[in-house]
Design a protein around this motif. Structure first.
Motif, mmCIF file in Angstrom:
data_model
loop_
_atom_site.group_PDB
_atom_site.id
_atom_site.type_symbol
_atom_site.label_atom_id
_atom_site.label_comp_id
_atom_site.label_asym_id
_atom_site.label_seq_id
_atom_site.Cartn_x
_atom_site.Cartn_y
_atom_site.Cartn_z
ATOM 1 N N PHE A 180 0.836 -1.196 0.000
ATOM 2 C CA PHE A 180 0.000 0.000 0.000
ATOM 3 C C PHE A 180 0.876 1.253 0.000
ATOM 4 O O PHE A 180 0.601 2.219 -0.723
ATOM 5 C CB PHE A 180 -0.927 0.004 1.223
ATOM 6 C CG PHE A 180 -2.134 -0.867 1.081
ATOM 7 C CD1 PHE A 180 -3.376 -0.320 0.817
ATOM 8 C CD2 PHE A 180 -2.040 -2.240 1.205
ATOM 9 C CE1 PHE A 180 -4.501 -1.115 0.685
ATOM 10 C CE2 PHE A 180 -3.155 -3.055 1.077
ATOM 11 C CZ PHE A 180 -4.392 -2.495 0.814
ATOM 12 N N LEU A 181 1.928 1.247 0.820
ATOM 13 C CA LEU A 181 2.837 2.396 0.868
ATOM 14 C C LEU A 181 3.530 2.615 -0.468
ATOM 15 O O LEU A 181 3.622 3.750 -0.953
ATOM 16 C CB LEU A 181 3.884 2.172 1.961
ATOM 17 C CG LEU A 181 3.417 2.316 3.395
ATOM 18 C CD1 LEU A 181 4.449 1.730 4.347
ATOM 19 C CD2 LEU A 181 3.166 3.778 3.728
ATOM 20 N N ALA A 187 -2.688 -3.644 -3.976
ATOM 21 C CA ALA A 187 -3.538 -2.763 -3.176
ATOM 22 C C ALA A 187 -4.757 -2.323 -3.984
ATOM 23 O O ALA A 187 -5.006 -1.136 -4.183
ATOM 24 C CB ALA A 187 -2.736 -1.545 -2.715
ATOM 25 N N VAL A 188 -5.522 -3.304 -4.500
ATOM 26 C CA VAL A 188 -6.678 -2.975 -5.333
ATOM 27 C C VAL A 188 -7.957 -3.017 -4.513
ATOM 28 O O VAL A 188 -8.006 -3.596 -3.427
ATOM 29 C CB VAL A 188 -6.794 -3.940 -6.536
ATOM 30 C CG1 VAL A 188 -5.571 -3.850 -7.419
ATOM 31 C CG2 VAL A 188 -7.003 -5.379 -6.063
ATOM 32 N N ARG A 189 -8.984 -2.430 -5.041
ATOM 33 C CA ARG A 189 -10.287 -2.424 -4.385
ATOM 34 C C ARG A 189 -11.318 -3.009 -5.340
ATOM 35 O O ARG A 189 -11.122 -3.044 -6.553
ATOM 36 C CB ARG A 189 -10.685 -1.002 -3.993
ATOM 37 C CG ARG A 189 -10.805 -0.068 -5.172
ATOM 38 C CD ARG A 189 -10.745 1.400 -4.791
ATOM 39 N NE ARG A 189 -11.764 1.783 -3.855
ATOM 40 C CZ ARG A 189 -11.840 3.002 -3.290
ATOM 41 N NH1 ARG A 189 -10.917 3.898 -3.584
ATOM 42 N NH2 ARG A 189 -12.795 3.302 -2.457
ATOM 43 N N ARG A 245 -6.812 -1.754 -13.881
ATOM 44 C CA ARG A 245 -7.688 -0.597 -13.689
ATOM 45 C C ARG A 245 -7.074 0.431 -12.747
ATOM 46 O O ARG A 245 -7.490 1.587 -12.743
ATOM 47 C CB ARG A 245 -9.046 -1.055 -13.165
ATOM 48 C CG ARG A 245 -9.825 -1.884 -14.180
ATOM 49 C CD ARG A 245 -11.029 -2.560 -13.570
ATOM 50 N NE ARG A 245 -11.473 -3.669 -14.435
ATOM 51 C CZ ARG A 245 -12.191 -4.706 -14.026
ATOM 52 N NH1 ARG A 245 -12.559 -4.786 -12.763
ATOM 53 N NH2 ARG A 245 -12.534 -5.654 -14.859
ATOM 54 N N MET A 246 -6.098 0.017 -11.957
ATOM 55 C CA MET A 246 -5.424 0.951 -11.053
ATOM 56 C C MET A 246 -3.991 1.226 -11.501
ATOM 57 O O MET A 246 -3.531 2.372 -11.469
ATOM 58 C CB MET A 246 -5.432 0.420 -9.622
ATOM 59 C CG MET A 246 -4.715 1.333 -8.632
ATOM 60 S SD MET A 246 -4.825 0.757 -6.923
ATOM 61 C CE MET A 246 -6.560 1.018 -6.599
ATOM 62 N N TYR A 247 -3.280 0.195 -11.917
ATOM 63 C CA TYR A 247 -1.892 0.339 -12.344
ATOM 64 C C TYR A 247 -1.863 0.354 -13.877
ATOM 65 O O TYR A 247 -2.120 -0.668 -14.518
ATOM 66 C CB TYR A 247 -1.050 -0.816 -11.809
ATOM 67 C CG TYR A 247 -1.091 -0.967 -10.299
ATOM 68 C CD1 TYR A 247 -0.233 -0.244 -9.475
ATOM 69 C CD2 TYR A 247 -1.998 -1.841 -9.696
ATOM 70 C CE1 TYR A 247 -0.270 -0.387 -8.093
ATOM 71 C CE2 TYR A 247 -2.041 -1.992 -8.316
ATOM 72 C CZ TYR A 247 -1.183 -1.264 -7.527
ATOM 73 O OH TYR A 247 -1.221 -1.414 -6.156
#
Length: 385
Positions: free
Chosen positions: A185-186, A207-209, A347-349
């Motif tokens: 996460f960091l 660290a996905v949601r 979708r995040m990275y």
């Protein structure tokens, strides 16, 4: 920041602290074993009794202390606390600065195997051109970066502290970052908030949601992940809820009882490792007890819960709808807590350069599979130097 604000650090635990620990272990009161399979309701009573006996009579703290002191460590006043960090210079023509971030219930001792491989690859049969200069801070509130009464830090604030350590204190204009657990996460937050100073990020946890697309129309891989996630939410998140809502209540028990502390942590060492039910096939007793002892001697278990509390009472570290656009590499170990598919990660990275699935290993990759993790880190960053 003046360089003379950095102070060398050596660990030296007083004999009286170790004597008190042994006395408390001698007075342990164990619960009974429920009438179900061992470990099915939490830590096995029979296993913990054996571990506590070894902690009291067989574990040699001074040997582990010397092993930790062989690594170059420092402290520096930063963000209102005294931040502890490892700083090992690389041995090669142009070592890349690499920030390693641990998680919970870990500590910088997780990295004692990988640091020599990363800093001196030639010593292990590698290419000196792959050398890294490693910086591995103790998270604020964790073991050596803890003092009773100090302020607390969530993931966003810790990322700011680590960025300042690397640039303002140590003078690295750009660096790579790697992490698992909260360290992932960091590392992700650093890639989002400070892309101009990140060469790239490497993760062994994502660290996905959950998002609406995955929930409404999942692919087969996403459906399997959702089933995995639902099981985790039902059976494995009790620790998150208590640490994220009433952390101080739990901290009384674990700060006062070494047996309670060991039970709370060793259950994670078993559940989150690739161990086929026996944690000692993934981690040695000494490795587990060194980490547990670090929490005990520093009294930092309560403050180590704070990222859970901050997360449960604040937003996701990566704002909804935002992306992380720096180069990213990921290695998936088969017994990691959660293993999202690549479609979810993308979708995040937005710039995934390397994605590797391993056949062996779990959550504590640096301890369980150090050679495999190091090779992935080297390979990912090799093309970014």
């Amino acid at each position: 920041m003046p360089i003379n604000d950095i102070q060398p650090f050596q660990l030296s635990v007083a004999d009286s602290v170790l004597d008190d620990l042994r006395q408390r272990l001698m007075r342990t009161r164990l619960p009974d074993e429920p009438p179900l399979a061992p470990w099915s309701t939490g830590t096995s009573v029979a296993y913990l009794k054996q571990l506590l006996d070894y902690w009291r009579e067989g574990f040699d703290w001074r040997t582990q202390e010397a092993k930790l002191n062989a690594i170059r460590q420092f402290t520096v006043p930063l963000a209102g606390i005294n931040l502890h960090f490892i700083h090992e210079k690389g041995k090669g023509p142009d070592p890349m600065p690499l920030l390693l971030s641990h998680g919970w219930p870990g500590s910088v001792m997780e990295f004692y195997k990988v640091i020599p491989m990363l800093t001196d690859p030639a010593r292990f049969g590698g290419d000196p051109a792959d050398a890294f200069t490693v910086v591995a801070p103790s998270l604020p509130g964790y073991v050596f970066s803890f003092k009773a009464g100090q302020k607390r830090f969530g993931i966003e604030e810790i990322a700011e502290v680590f960025a300042s350590l690397m640039t303002d204190v140590l003078g690295y204009s750009r660096f790579g970052a790697q992490g698992g657990d909260w360290g992932a996460f960091l590392t992700s937050r650093l890639g989002f908030a400070f892309p101009e100073i990140l060469i790239g990020i490497h993760l062994n946890l994502l660290a996905v949601r959950r998002d609406q697309k995955m929930m409404a129309d999942p692919t087969p891989e996403e459906k399997a992940f959702l089933e995995q996630l639902n099981h985790f939410l039902k059976e494995e998140t009790g620790y998150q809820w208590i640490q994220g809502t009433k952390p101080t209540t739990l901290a009384f028990a674990l700060t006062d009882s070494p047996a309670g502390l060991a039970a709370w942590l060793v259950e994670k060492f078993r559940t989150w490792t690739d161990c086929d039910g026996d944690p000692e096939t993934a981690l040695t007793r000494d490795e587990m007890l060194t980490n547990i002892t670090l929490y005990w001697i520093t009294g930092a278990i309560g403050s180590s819960f704070w990222p859970y509390y901050a997360r449960m009472h604040g937003p996701w570290p990566i704002p909804k709808g935002q992306t992380i656009d720096v180069p990213m590499g990921y290695v998936e170990f088969p017994k990691e807590i959660l293993r999202p598919p690549r479609s979810v990660a993308e979708r995040m990275y937005t710039d995934i350069r390397r994605w590797t699935a391993m056949h062996k290993g779990g959550h504590f990759a640096a301890l369980e599979q150090p050679e495999a993790l190091v090779e992935e880190i080297r390979t990912f960053f090799r093309h970014l130097r």
